[in-house]
Design an enzyme around this catalytic site. Structure first.
Site, short mmCIF file in Angstrom:
data_model
loop_
_atom_site.label_atom_id
_atom_site.label_comp_id
_atom_site.label_asym_id
_atom_site.label_seq_id
_atom_site.Cartn_x
_atom_site.Cartn_y
_atom_site.Cartn_z
N SER A 115 41.69 37.83 48.94
CA SER A 115 42.14 38.93 48.63
C SER A 115 41.23 39.71 48.23
CB SER A 115 43.13 38.77 47.68
OG SER A 115 43.56 40.03 47.12
N TYR A 152 46.64 36.14 39.85
CA TYR A 152 46.42 36.20 41.22
C TYR A 152 45.09 36.26 41.83
CZ TYR A 152 47.06 37.76 46.18
OH TYR A 152 47.05 37.87 47.25
#
Length: 337
Positions: A135, A160
């Site tokens: 990501s 995350y």
């Protein structure tokens, strides 16, 4: 095409936004897909089911689906037992930056344990290549723009992001110990038809079309590298077709193992307020803005340097938000009748 001589590709997160689109593109070129998804309720399961129903309707004979949690190694191994495959596109994860502040365990299960399980499957099967989702959030609050794969990413600002950085590190280990060709893709804000309801574009569209104000963080001083789903899919397949060589040469991201890391974005950073203007035009509605401070775990700007991906695969995103956003809005109206 009823029978394919090519081995299937295993796709995790197959009911997800990117996963379903990648599965679709693979089957469109005649490649069978084994899909895995746990269908969790982080967002509407009906949307995930609708994506799967579309895949089954269009490519039933090429599509096999298993509803399971890949963080459960026993269930994963059992389900995959009868299948042959030699490549994996591992896109399944617990998504979302903000939700990681509320439910950290979901991220530990899916993104850490689950990623190790997929690496173990890749190792057991001696796969030719596994492409996996990282990501753009790994860049944290990097001040240097655009973000380049060579940049240090040691300061994540959300759990995350930390799990995605950990996935890259574990992948490096497996590439080193077991010489498994691995490619990690740092996705930048992906949008388009069949997108995710937890992302800004969907939320804004929903609120604007129902006459409610939209929540705009950092008082609108936000920049995002919005990347249209078709461009993302083209990049994923281009990577899948080109496993990193085990030749001791440095790969994108700096590994000398068969492990490459790429940014996959649009190579344009759009001001959030510009995105809202395009959306207003597509919806035919003026947005009411509720300006709010920065959210914990969020970053003010993202911008992908895609030099390495373009050099190695020819990746060339071609969809500006002026084209992509109206397509999303048209899909959204159709989906909601």
């Amino acid at each position: 095409m009823t029978h394919s001589t090519t081995l299937p590709v295993l796709v995790t997160g197959a009911a997800g936004f990117i996963g379903a689109a990648v599965a679709e593109a693979l089957m469109a070129r005649g490649t069978p897909v084994i899909g895995i998804d746990n269908m969790n309720d982080y967002y509407a399961v009906a949307l995930k089911q609708a994506r799967l129903d579309g895949l089954t309707a269009r490519y039933g004979n090429l599509f096999t689906f298993h509803r399971l949690d890949f963080a459960d190694m026993a269930a994963l191994t059992t389900a995959l037992e009868p299948h042959r495959f030699d490549t994996i596109v591992h896109l399944g994860a617990q998504a979302g930056v903000r939700y990681s502040l509320e439910n950290p365990q979901a991220y530990v299960g899916a993104n850490l344990a689950g990623h190790v399980n997929m690496l173990e499957i890749a190792r057991a099967r001696q796969v030719a290549h596994m492409v996996y989702a990282s990501s753009s959030s790994v860049y944290g609050g990097n001040e240097k723009l655009p973000f380049a794969v060579e940049d240090r990413v040691d300061h994540p600002v959300s759990l995350y992001a930390a799990t995605k950085k950990a996935d890259e590190l574990m992948s490096e280990t497996y590439a080193h110990l077991f010489r498994i060709p691995l490619t990690g893709l740092r996705f930048f804000t992906v949008y388009g038809p069949w997108g995710r309801p937890d992302m800004a574009l969907w939320k804004f569209t929903e609120r604007m079309l129902s006459g409610r104000p939209i929540e705009v963080y950092n008082h609108g001083d936000m920049y995002r590298d919005f990347t249209y789903i078709d461009d993302i899919v083209a990049g994923v397949l281009a990577c899948l077709d080109r496993p990193p060589a085990d030749d001791g040469q440095a790969k994108a991201g700096g590994s000398v193992k068969p492990h490459a890391l790429y940014n996959i974005g649009n190579n344009r950073s759009e001001r959030l307020l510009r995105m809202i203007e395009v959306l207003e035009e597509a919806c035919g509605v003026k947005a009411q803005l509720s300006l709010l401070p920065m959210q914990p775990g969020d970053v003010p700007a993202t911008y992908a340097d895609i030099t390495a991906l373009t050099r190695d695969t020819g990746y060339a995103p071609s969809t500006p938000i002026e084209v992509g956003i109206p397509r999303f809005v048209a899909w959204y109206r159709g989906y909601h009748g």
